[in-house]
Design an enzyme around this catalytic site. Structure first.
Site, PDB file in Angstrom:
ATOM      1  N   SER A  67       0.818  -1.218   0.000  1.00  0.00           N
ATOM      2  CA  SER A  67       0.000   0.000   0.000  1.00  0.00           C
ATOM      3  C   SER A  67       0.854   1.272   0.000  1.00  0.00           C
ATOM      4  O   SER A  67       2.005   1.261   0.437  1.00  0.00           O
ATOM      5  CB  SER A  67      -0.900   0.034   1.239  1.00  0.00           C
ATOM      6  OG  SER A  67      -1.703  -1.113   1.313  1.00  0.00           O
TER       7      SER A  67
HETATM    8  N1  SAH Z   1      -1.038  -4.777   4.154  1.00  0.00           N
HETATM    9  C1  SAH Z   1      -0.423  -5.064   2.882  1.00  0.00           C
HETATM   10  C2  SAH Z   1      -1.343  -4.712   1.739  1.00  0.00           C
HETATM   11  C3  SAH Z   1      -1.256  -5.740   0.663  1.00  0.00           C
HETATM   12  S1  SAH Z   1      -2.477  -5.605  -0.601  1.00  0.00           S
HETATM   13  C4  SAH Z   1       0.913  -4.375   2.747  1.00  0.00           C
HETATM   14  O1  SAH Z   1       1.209  -3.461   3.536  1.00  0.00           O
HETATM   15  O2  SAH Z   1       1.685  -4.778   1.888  1.00  0.00           O
HETATM   16  C5  SAH Z   1      -3.819  -6.536   0.078  1.00  0.00           C
HETATM   17  C6  SAH Z   1      -3.563  -7.974   0.424  1.00  0.00           C
HETATM   18  O3  SAH Z   1      -4.816  -8.552   0.820  1.00  0.00           O
HETATM   19  C7  SAH Z   1      -3.038  -8.839  -0.707  1.00  0.00           C
HETATM   20  O4  SAH Z   1      -1.851  -9.467  -0.296  1.00  0.00           O
HETATM   21  C8  SAH Z   1      -4.155  -9.855  -0.952  1.00  0.00           C
HETATM   22  O5  SAH Z   1      -3.701 -11.127  -1.345  1.00  0.00           O
HETATM   23  C9  SAH Z   1      -4.827  -9.898   0.423  1.00  0.00           C
HETATM   24  N2  SAH Z   1      -6.200 -10.392   0.433  1.00  0.00           N
HETATM   25  C10 SAH Z   1      -7.177 -10.198  -0.491  1.00  0.00           C
HETATM   26  N3  SAH Z   1      -8.313 -10.830  -0.122  1.00  0.00           N
HETATM   27  C11 SAH Z   1      -8.052 -11.433   1.077  1.00  0.00           C
HETATM   28  C12 SAH Z   1      -8.802 -12.258   1.963  1.00  0.00           C
HETATM   29  N4  SAH Z   1     -10.084 -12.619   1.711  1.00  0.00           N
HETATM   30  N5  SAH Z   1      -8.207 -12.707   3.094  1.00  0.00           N
HETATM   31  C13 SAH Z   1      -6.916 -12.384   3.380  1.00  0.00           C
HETATM   32  N6  SAH Z   1      -6.151 -11.623   2.569  1.00  0.00           N
HETATM   33  C14 SAH Z   1      -6.692 -11.161   1.430  1.00  0.00           C
END
Ligand code: SAH
Length: 216
Positions: A67
């Site tokens: 993010s």
């Molecule tokens: N907090 C992370 C943001 C990553 S983007 C960072 O700082 O890098 C969002 C993430 O949510 C992705 O890795 C994606 O695979 C995950 N995601 C999407 N749907 C999800 C679900 N149902 N349960 C858990 N993770 C999920």
């Protein structure tokens, strides 16, 4: 295992980024301090490390993104965590938001649905001597009923609507911060004011990768 380098150059760039976040309206000094402590470049592809302190989202594994720093700061600020709080994060991704929460002194439970990312980031936490309470491969739509209630829950992917289990797993007085929407998302905060009542606030538009169902 040695932790990776955090050079004076990276520290300087990070300080500038934190000043920029403050100028953009992030006012919680604990959040700014936590983000000053956490080397964002450790959570990115080494090839992109020179851009780690740009206020931008970047690709990580499995077609996901780390993010924007502003988004991490904004969500962290909305959580209003206190040291020792039990916090659930949905979407471990690169682990950067997890690390910022750990720097805020909270107990983090984090769930990731992409197996590849889950494995990679779990290994990275060990390498960096970071200790979330639990790193789970699973579907965040279900939350983590066995560990509930949580003081805060943060969803770091765009959800089409609010998953009921997450509301149910909030402690009374606890907060769920979740971006809601398909193409773009409205940052939304639910506060559980009693067993049955929730307060809802909205905080403008953001863009996240989608929250998908089941594991992959
Ligand atoms: N907090 C992370 C943001 C990553 S983007 C960072 O700082 O890098 C969002 C993430 O949510 C992705 O890795 C994606 O695979 C995950 N995601 C999407 N749907 C999800 C679900 N149902 N349960 C858990 N993770 C999920």
């Amino acid at each position: 295992m040695n932790t990776p380098l955090d050079s004076a150059k990276h520290q300087g760039q990070r300080k500038l980024l934190i000043e920029r976040l403050a100028a953009m309206g992030i006012s919680d000094s604990a959040v700014l301090e936590a983000m000053l402590q956490v080397p964002r470049h450790w959570f990115m592809d080494p090839g992109l490390a020179t851009h780690a302190y740009d206020n931008k989202a970047f690709p990580i594994a499995a077609d996901q993104t780390i993010s924007h720093p502003y988004t991490v700061a904004f969500q962290s600020q909305l959580l209003e965590v206190k040291s020792g709080d039990k916090v659930l994060e949905i979407g471990t991704g690169s682990g950067y938001q997890t690390a910022v929460l750990l720097a805020l002194g909270v107990k983090v439970y984090t769930i990731e649905r992409q197996q590849e990312l889950f494995k990679k980031t779990k290994r990275l936490f060990t390498k960096l001597n970071l200790y979330p309470k639990k790193v789970i491969f699973g579907d965040g739509y279900l939350g983590l009923p066995n560990e509930a209630p949580f003081k805060s829950i943060v969803v770091t992917a765009g959800a089409p609507s609010v998953p009921k289990p997450l509301l149910q797993q909030l402690a009374v007085g606890g907060r769920l911060v979740i971006p809601i929407g398909i193409e773009e998302q409205i940052m939304t905060r639910f506060t559980r004011i009693s067993e049955k009542e929730f307060d809802k606030e909205t905080f403008g538009t953001f863009k996240f990768v989608p929250m998908l169902k089941d594991k992959n």
